[in-house]
Scaffold this active site. Sequence first.
Site, PDB file in Angstrom:
ATOM      1  N   PRO A   1     -77.350  19.447 -24.543  1.00 48.01           N
ATOM      2  CA  PRO A   1     -77.532  17.996 -24.658  1.00 48.01           C
ATOM      3  C   PRO A   1     -76.501  17.216 -23.837  1.00 48.01           C
ATOM      4  O   PRO A   1     -75.306  17.417 -23.990  1.00 48.01           O
ATOM      5  CB  PRO A   1     -77.349  17.732 -26.152  1.00 48.01           C
ATOM      6  CG  PRO A   1     -77.537  19.047 -26.813  1.00 48.01           C
ATOM      7  CD  PRO A   1     -77.066  20.057 -25.831  1.00 48.01           C
ATOM      8  N   GLU A   2     -76.973  16.380 -22.957  1.00 54.18           N
ATOM      9  CA  GLU A   2     -76.115  15.465 -22.208  1.00 54.18           C
ATOM     10  C   GLU A   2     -76.532  14.046 -22.614  1.00 54.18           C
ATOM     11  O   GLU A   2     -77.248  13.857 -23.591  1.00 54.18           O
ATOM     12  CB  GLU A   2     -76.276  15.691 -20.702  1.00 54.18           C
ATOM     13  CG  GLU A   2     -75.993  17.139 -20.300  1.00 54.18           C
ATOM     14  CD  GLU A   2     -76.118  17.399 -18.806  1.00 54.18           C
ATOM     15  OE1 GLU A   2     -76.023  16.435 -18.035  1.00 54.18           O
ATOM     16  OE2 GLU A   2     -76.320  18.552 -18.422  1.00 54.18           O
TER      17      GLU A   2
END
Length: 284
Positions: free
Chosen positions: A2-3
């Site tokens: 997850p960014e």
Amino acid sequence: MPELPEVETVRRSLLGAIVGQRIRALHVGDFFGVVGSDLPENVEARIAGHVITDIRRRAKYLIIDLDDDTAIVVHLRMTGRLSTVPRDAPPLRFERATIAFESGLDLRFSDQRKFGRIIHLHANDIDHLGRRLGIEPLSPGFTAAWLAERLRRRPGKIKAVLLDQGLIGGLGNIYVDEALFLAGINPLRSANTLDQLEIRRLHRAIRSVLRAAIEQQGTTFSSFEDSDGIQGRYGGKLLVYGRGGKGPCPRCGTPLQRTVVGGRGTSFCPVCQPLVGNPVDDVL
DNA sequence: ACACTGCCCTGCGAGC
DNA sequence: TGCTCGCAGGGCAGTG
């Protein structure tokens, strides 16, 4: 992993589901990832009975505000996931913690690799966290001129500089590789050797890749889903990430190369992203 | 102040 | 089929 776009996607999917919900209990078990200014068992006691008032995002952190001056701050790191399910739903695979609401809804945190963190923080600690993090790349303040000024002082490899959360908050390995490809910049270039045109291209690429990924609800390649189990569609749009040494450049057909920068696997096209200017080293 | 390395952690895929 | 081994990497501590 997850960014910024994935965390933003989770934030949006959680907004309607849990804002206004009153916390009945926090179940942590022996998961060590619950940290903060107090012991996990004290955190459990402190948040019970409080209502969630808002959900914010800062870089890759999710900030779940409570109706006192505290918040539950979540970092998903590599494999962390948040899901909302009914209380009687069976445990998720790799489930680590649960926030149970009085309504009968559960917010479940699962994490295969246990890198994720749940942190209960007071408002001033959140301010402190925010000050350690760099600019939001989708905020108005993130301009090409701002970027040029900062890169001028950074002799390190451009990819490592872009991954520095203290400079820009929210970029990770996927979107840095994609943005550098779109901008035609070699990841090993020394940041302070980029010219004005390259910096403008990079600035534009960073913003467009993040906006497009948010639009597509993030990248799902191994485990990311939003809190409703919806898979992001940006994975099908990735141009170079994860394909070094495996596939051709989507622009020119040259085999993509793979290297390591800052300990992260790095894919790039040696033709579209030539190593010009002052190379940091001459591994190519 | 910045750059760089190693660590955490464990499922998965490649190779034999 | 079943085993071993290396890979994936965000953030942080430690070192230079």
